[in-house]
Design a protein around this motif. Structure first.
Motif, PDB file in Angstrom:
ATOM      1  N   VAL A  42       0.861  -1.181   0.000  1.00 39.03           N
ATOM      2  CA  VAL A  42       0.000   0.000   0.000  1.00 39.03           C
ATOM      3  C   VAL A  42       0.900   1.234   0.000  1.00 39.03           C
ATOM      4  O   VAL A  42       1.852   1.307   0.791  1.00 39.03           O
ATOM      5  CB  VAL A  42      -0.940   0.015   1.211  1.00 39.03           C
ATOM      6  N   TYR A  43       0.601   2.184  -0.866  1.00 42.18           N
ATOM      7  CA  TYR A  43       1.396   3.406  -0.972  1.00 42.18           C
ATOM      8  C   TYR A  43       0.520   4.601  -0.597  1.00 42.18           C
ATOM      9  O   TYR A  43      -0.562   4.797  -1.164  1.00 42.18           O
ATOM     10  CB  TYR A  43       1.929   3.581  -2.389  1.00 42.18           C
ATOM     11  N   VAL A  44       0.998   5.366   0.349  1.00 39.98           N
ATOM     12  CA  VAL A  44       0.297   6.558   0.817  1.00 39.98           C
ATOM     13  C   VAL A  44       1.262   7.736   0.702  1.00 39.98           C
ATOM     14  O   VAL A  44       2.352   7.709   1.283  1.00 39.98           O
ATOM     15  CB  VAL A  44      -0.190   6.396   2.263  1.00 39.98           C
ATOM     16  N   GLU A  45       0.856   8.738  -0.068  1.00 43.83           N
ATOM     17  CA  GLU A  45       1.684   9.925  -0.310  1.00 43.83           C
ATOM     18  C   GLU A  45       3.076   9.541  -0.809  1.00 43.83           C
ATOM     19  O   GLU A  45       4.077  10.133  -0.421  1.00 43.83           O
ATOM     20  CB  GLU A  45       1.782  10.772   0.956  1.00 43.83           C
ATOM     21  N   GLU A  63      -8.864   3.448   3.178  1.00 45.23           N
ATOM     22  CA  GLU A  63      -8.911   4.074   4.505  1.00 45.23           C
ATOM     23  C   GLU A  63      -7.794   5.113   4.669  1.00 45.23           C
ATOM     24  O   GLU A  63      -8.005   6.166   5.271  1.00 45.23           O
ATOM     25  CB  GLU A  63      -8.788   2.997   5.584  1.00 45.23           C
ATOM     26  N   ARG A  64      -6.620   4.831   4.140  1.00 41.87           N
ATOM     27  CA  ARG A  64      -5.475   5.736   4.318  1.00 41.87           C
ATOM     28  C   ARG A  64      -5.341   6.744   3.177  1.00 41.87           C
ATOM     29  O   ARG A  64      -4.421   7.568   3.184  1.00 41.87           O
ATOM     30  CB  ARG A  64      -4.178   4.922   4.406  1.00 41.87           C
ATOM     31  N   GLY A  65      -6.212   6.668   2.187  1.00 40.22           N
ATOM     32  CA  GLY A  65      -6.157   7.626   1.092  1.00 40.22           C
ATOM     33  C   GLY A  65      -5.030   7.356   0.115  1.00 40.22           C
ATOM     34  O   GLY A  65      -4.510   8.300  -0.506  1.00 40.22           O
ATOM     35  N   GLY A  66      -4.656   6.094  -0.048  1.00 42.36           N
ATOM     36  CA  GLY A  66      -3.587   5.741  -0.969  1.00 42.36           C
ATOM     37  C   GLY A  66      -4.066   4.733  -1.996  1.00 42.36           C
ATOM     38  O   GLY A  66      -5.243   4.710  -2.366  1.00 42.36           O
ATOM     39  N   PHE A  67      -3.159   3.903  -2.440  1.00 47.23           N
ATOM     40  CA  PHE A  67      -3.529   2.854  -3.389  1.00 47.23           C
ATOM     41  C   PHE A  67      -2.662   1.632  -3.137  1.00 47.23           C
ATOM     42  O   PHE A  67      -1.580   1.722  -2.528  1.00 47.23           O
ATOM     43  CB  PHE A  67      -3.375   3.322  -4.845  1.00 47.23           C
ATOM     44  N   VAL A  68      -3.135   0.482  -3.600  1.00 49.21           N
ATOM     45  CA  VAL A  68      -2.416  -0.775  -3.432  1.00 49.21           C
ATOM     46  C   VAL A  68      -1.886  -1.230  -4.790  1.00 49.21           C
ATOM     47  O   VAL A  68      -2.564  -1.096  -5.807  1.00 49.21           O
ATOM     48  CB  VAL A  68      -3.330  -1.851  -2.806  1.00 49.21           C
ATOM     49  N   TRP A  69      -0.665  -1.709  -4.771  1.00 46.71           N
ATOM     50  CA  TRP A  69      -0.057  -2.306  -5.985  1.00 46.71           C
ATOM     51  C   TRP A  69       0.159  -3.778  -5.699  1.00 46.71           C
ATOM     52  O   TRP A  69       0.970  -4.157  -4.872  1.00 46.71           O
ATOM     53  CB  TRP A  69       1.260  -1.617  -6.320  1.00 46.71           C
ATOM     54  N   LEU A  70      -0.624  -4.593  -6.404  1.00 45.24           N
ATOM     55  CA  LEU A  70      -0.560  -6.042  -6.236  1.00 45.24           C
ATOM     56  C   LEU A  70       0.061  -6.656  -7.485  1.00 45.24           C
ATOM     57  O   LEU A  70      -0.454  -6.469  -8.596  1.00 45.24           O
ATOM     58  CB  LEU A  70      -1.965  -6.608  -6.002  1.00 45.24           C
ATOM     59  N   LEU A 174       4.929   8.631  -7.582  1.00 43.91           N
ATOM     60  CA  LEU A 174       3.950   7.769  -6.914  1.00 43.91           C
ATOM     61  C   LEU A 174       2.804   8.562  -6.303  1.00 43.91           C
ATOM     62  O   LEU A 174       1.690   8.043  -6.168  1.00 43.91           O
ATOM     63  CB  LEU A 174       4.642   6.943  -5.826  1.00 43.91           C
ATOM     64  N   CYS A 175       3.050   9.824  -5.956  1.00 47.23           N
ATOM     65  CA  CYS A 175       1.981  10.651  -5.398  1.00 47.23           C
ATOM     66  C   CYS A 175       0.872  10.935  -6.412  1.00 47.23           C
ATOM     67  O   CYS A 175      -0.228  11.349  -6.025  1.00 47.23           O
ATOM     68  CB  CYS A 175       2.554  11.974  -4.876  1.00 47.23           C
ATOM     69  N   LEU A 176       1.155  10.713  -7.687  1.00 48.75           N
ATOM     70  CA  LEU A 176       0.141  10.938  -8.720  1.00 48.75           C
ATOM     71  C   LEU A 176      -0.874   9.806  -8.799  1.00 48.75           C
ATOM     72  O   LEU A 176      -1.802   9.874  -9.606  1.00 48.75           O
ATOM     73  CB  LEU A 176       0.820  11.126 -10.072  1.00 48.75           C
ATOM     74  N   GLY A 177      -0.683   8.756  -8.006  1.00 49.68           N
ATOM     75  CA  GLY A 177      -1.675   7.705  -7.937  1.00 49.68           C
ATOM     76  C   GLY A 177      -1.293   6.442  -8.679  1.00 49.68           C
ATOM     77  O   GLY A 177      -0.175   6.306  -9.201  1.00 49.68           O
TER      78      GLY A 177
END
Length: 363
Positions: A42-45, A63-70, A174-177
């Motif tokens: 999970v990446y947040v900011e 929940e943390r406002g990020g995204f997951v890279w699987l 990475l902050c770009l989503g």
């Protein structure tokens, strides 16, 4: 080509879709002990969070406002089906990701994107032969959503572990989503095409030098094999232009405007490598035609030599045939110098013929 699919995806149900002709079975050929999940984070900011279970990663990312890279490697229907239910992946896209052997494309399913990219690698060889494998291809599928990006890799090359580490050092990107991951994967794939094309160029140069060398060589089989191998690279590069063009020009919800310039850069590289591969294919066609023409010229030269020697040999054959008819009354049969005279005529006639053929380039 981009195609929008609407409607709720619903739970994933395995299908009985027929296997493409010549394609391997969808069951992965993973080494023992290697699972489908290669990495999950999970990446947040722009920062990687502590490890999390793949089935709980999406909730943690939202929940943390990020995204997951699987990251997945050759998953089975059951493995990808379980993840599809958790992440809400469309069944048609899941089916394509399991079976693989897709052409590069970009499809839209509601608010999510599904992109297929062909990967390529150059197979080293000591000498190019008529059966050499030069280019090997694989596939990377990318599921892109607002809070997730899932990469599915098929093939023994195109590892994304190094790419993940490099991307984690670029927090601003990475902050770009999650679309930053799609850009990084596409950029890596196109860069690999450039490397493969440059290495194939060396093989083309070697064949060109062989075809036009003074020595006689039979390069038609090698030329045809390299042309077939290059076709795999063309199939990987050619269809990629349209998906990248759509990502760089059209408004897509899961791709922020700041990412368009990145995709335009990848598109520019893809167009250049496409032109390079097309040029190599045209050059191979020209070299193949030159090789066929040279083979035909060599055959004609051989026929001229054979015809010239046949003409020279015809002189003693004709004289010996005439004087071998055993008639009683024939000129010079009783002459003392008849036999030496016959040899002199044969030698002189053959010498004159040899000189004439030599002067005309037949010998």
């Amino acid at each position: 080509m981009s195609e929008e699919r609407t409607g709720a995806p619903g739970p994933y149900v395995p299908t009985t879709r027929p296997r493409p002709a010549g394609a391997p079975r969808p069951a992965p050929a993973r080494p023992d002990g290697v699972g489908a999940v290669v990495d999950c984070a999970v990446y947040v900011e722009g920062r990687r969070e502590p490890p999390v279970d793949p089935m709980e990663a999406l909730e943690a990312a939202v929940e943390r406002g990020g995204f997951v890279w699987l990251g997945l490697f050759e998953p089975t229907e059951e493995e990808l089906g379980a993840i599809a239910e958790r992440y809400g992946l469309h069944p048609l896209a899941v089916e394509d990701a399991v079976y693989a052997h897709q052409r590069p494309k970009l499809e839209r399913y509601d608010d999510d994107l599904f992109m297929v990219l062909k990967t390529a690698t150059y197979l080293e060889h000591e000498e190019l032969t008529a059966t050499s494998e030069v280019v090997d291809t694989g596939e990377v599928m990318v599921f892109l959503g607002a809070h997730h990006v899932i990469t599915v890799r098929h093939g023994q090359h195109g590892d994304l572990a190094d790419l993940r580490r490099r991307l984690e050092d670029q927090r601003d990107l990475l902050c770009l989503g999650p679309s930053s991951v799609l850009y990084a994967v596409a950029d890596l794939v196109v860069d690999s095409f450039v490397e493969v094309a440059e290495q194939v160029q060396d093989d083309v140069d070697e064949l060109e030098a062989s075809v036009f060398s003074p020595q006689r060589t039979d390069d038609i089989g090698r030329l045809y094999q390299l042309k077939r191998e290059l076709m795999q690279l063309r199939r990987a590069v050619g269809p990629l232009e349209l998906p990248l063009q759509k990502l760089s020009e059209r408004q897509v919800d899961v791709v922020p405007d700041a990412m368009r310039s990145y995709f335009r850069d990848v598109l520019d590289h893809a167009i250049r490598v496409r032109d390079q591969v097309a040029g190599l294919d045209e050059l191979l066609s020209s070299i193949l035609q030159a090789s066929l023409a040279r083979t035909s010229m060599n055959d004609n030269e051989d026929m001229r030599k054979i015809s010239a020697w046949a003409g020279i040999i015809a002189v003693p054959t004709a004289i010996a045939g005439i004087y071998g008819m055993n008639f009683e009354w024939m000129p010079e049969l009783q002459w003392r110098w008849g036999y030496p005279m016959v040899w002199l005529v044969i030698v002189v006639a053959c010498s004159l013929l040899y000189r004439g053929f030599k002067r005309n380039g037949w010998l």
